[in-house]
Design a protein around this motif. Sequence first.
Motif: not given
Length: 987
Positions: A279-286
């Motif tokens: 299970l992964y969580e997004v920490t930053a998005a571009e």
Amino acid sequence: MTDTAQEIRKEASEEGKLDYSKTLYLPQTEFPMRAGLPKKEPELVARWQEMGLYKQLRDDAKDRPLYVLHDGPPYANGNIHIGHALNKILKDVITRSFQMRGYNANYVPGWDCHGLPIEWKIEEQYRAKGKNKDEVPVNEFRKECREFAAHWIEVQTEEFKRLGIEGDFDQPYTTMNFHAEARIAGELLKFAKSGQLYRGSKPIMWSVVERTALAEAEVEYQDYESDAIWVKFPVKAAARDGGDASDLSDAFVVIWTTTPWTIPGNRAIAYSSRIAYGLYEVTAAENDFGPQPGEKLIFADALAEESFAKAKLEYKRLREVKAEEFAGMTCHHPLHGFGGGYEFLVPLLPGEHVTDDAGTGFVHTAPGHGREDFDVWMHHSRDLEACNIATTIPFTVDDAGFFTRDAPGFGPDREGGAARVLDDKGKKGDANRAVIEALIGADALFARGRLKHTYPHSWRSKKPVIFRNTPQWFVHMDMDLEDGTTLRSRALKAIDDTRFVPKAGQTRLRAMIEDRPDWVLSRQRAWGVPICVFADEDGNLLRDDAVDKRILQAFEAEGADAWFADGAKERFLGNEHDPASWTQVTDILDVWFDSGSTHTFTLEDRPDLKWPADVYLEGSDQHRGWFHSSLLESCGTRGRAPYETVITHGFTMAEDGRKMSKSLNNQVFPQDVMAKSGADILRLWVMNTDYWEDQRLGQTIIQTNIDAYRKMRNTIRWMLGTLTHDEGESVEYSDMPELEKLMLHRLWELDQVVRKGYDAFDFKRISRHLLDFMVLELSAFYFDVRKDALYCDAPSSLKRKAALQVVHHIFDRLVTWLAPMLPFTMEEAWLSRYPDAKSVHLEQFRECPSEWRDDALAAKWKKVRTVRRVVTGALEIERREKRIGSSLEAAPFVHITDDLLRDSIEGLDMAEICITSGISVSSRPAPAGAFTLGDVNGVSVVPAMAEGRKCARSWRVTSDVGSDPEFPDVSARDADALRELKSLGRF
């Protein structure tokens, strides 16, 4: 040879002496040095046709055991290409070789006449004329297809004959023959009667361009660039069993696919218990779209980093997700809320096909668009129904590639009309774009990209295919056939019972049968044998022997056109069945079923053939084609394969190893090779290749075979010229000189090689051994040594008579051994030797008596030739340095310190064997500077000039020239020969 005769005449004329060439047994033959094959071969084809060679072969062999090679039928839709030439030459060599070894090897050529290749050609003609196929009565269209096929059968027949192929071209088999069509239909009805034929709905490969289902054998894989997308499926909070999904309830399962247009058909997600998930969580998005910080996503650990990088996201791993947590989990469809038709739940299902090699570790499952998807869905269908999940498989795409109403928001109700996957020319439509835009609008797209990969294309139209769920007619692979077997198990046993050449073919075919789905028989076309059954609205077949009999009788008399004639339904159903209750199936049979049934109306129905065939031979692609369909058809109806042996050949590549293609201008056409060099050159190339693998062909390779052919031809020409003087006098084997016995031993050895080679279909081995024998052992050794005796000895000379007899034996065996390979040249040579003969192809291989075998003699002469090799090596230097002109001017000293080598030449005339006028042998070590060969120990040669005078007749330098006053310019041997010839009135 003739050149020698000209030199002798020239020298005699210059010296003003008797022209001794008239007293020599010089070779004389009308067999030309220049073959002129492009002109000679058509003359021989005409001769064979006129004399009825095929019938004579059958008459001669009528009491012999049959040997049957069943011909895999080429399509009758164009001129033959190099692959046809390779294939037919191999078949011809096999049948001819067995015919000449005591069998009745009857070859019956055949043609595949139905199906899309021919139908496509007629449609092209229609399009060029502006005609609409759908407006033409079906039987009128079928008539044009039949005429088209008949034309090309005639063209290909003449082209095959020009290759030297011998067979029953007057009565070939064709799949469009009325009897053949009736038998094909009869085989289908056997499958129907046994319950093996059924109507089902499965995802199959579909050609939008050609509007028909395709089998695996009808596709090829080409490079293709696809849209690739990663799609988010929202996890539903409640599992199917009412449990809680805890911290996964607000996560997304991410899938990856290269067919965005299949997303409307998604009904499940497959996972694997062998894969580690997290299970992964997004920490930053571009990114402009897709996941934002805080979103939770589930991925296979091995693929997470690559996937997040593709989406330009930073992330952290929260925890491990065990596969057990997916059991009972459901997701919302990513288009939930779009178009009003995606409100159902998407279950997660375990699947053995799921890997973490690429993608996300989850497999998007659209059961209407993929075989594995379908299998997983059907395997779990009962469990799904128990959880109130509908298992109906949608038909989201129609035969023209348009979305249907089963794809809400993309079908005919869409503004602007239904989106399309592919258009009529096989180009991408707007379906992918429409789906991707919808996914972006639903915030369901994780990432997108492009992928170059191999993708199935129709091998006829060369356009990509799609996988779509359609109702088709199938044959069960795993149905119990009421004897404890299934079609699959029967086929696998038959493979084990079959001989494969090469052996790897067995493994390849077995793997295909082990893994293949049910056999799709139906095609949505017009030209072919129809699936001549009647079905009710539920797909149940009408089983009535009387109806079947009427169908088959009509096909036998009128051909399969009877099925499409007006009133056919009522005619066949008769008064016993209500036409309103039954649907007449109008699909036609897969052409592989046609060709897979050829064994029935050829091997079984022709009294001059037999079932099963001894051998099937085709290209390696036919493991999924003719070998495959023939195996399934025969196992389904007869319980075993229709063949004992399967031989495969590779494909012909250009000289540089690339595939031949028009664009590269590197194609080699058999017609061009025959016109320039002759069919026998093409046949020799086939014989000299490792045909089991891919071969190469180009001008350099052709020239290499031309050079080899010339050497073979010149050897045969010399034998013919020499045998002009053969008066048939026999010499007992026990009275023959050792050299003649050696050559008979070599014939015995070669006989073993040739017969075993033909049995093993190892033609290159035969060709190589015979060419080496002719060039290295005959021309460069035996003939060279025996020319003096054959040309100059007296008529009564036993050596000369024995040599003539051995040359006769060699000629008869070489020419018959080579006749299957080079039928034109060997026919020409045979008729030159035996003008009253009918044909070399009516001959049998000559036996080689066991008394000819003498291994001890062969071992001895191996040592003799070793000594000779050192002597000739020394003389070659003397010639090169111009110290001698001919080896007959020499009388070398040979020092042999090796006892075994010296003993081997004891009692032999080494001067004759080394073609010198004299030779001296010593056991003493040679002086310094003597000639040696690095690989021969114990033999040294000191060159020396022969003493005496040159004989005007034989050119040998001897001390007894002039000893006979009647013939003062010749040796005593030649004087005796001249006296004997004179007494016989020969000069």
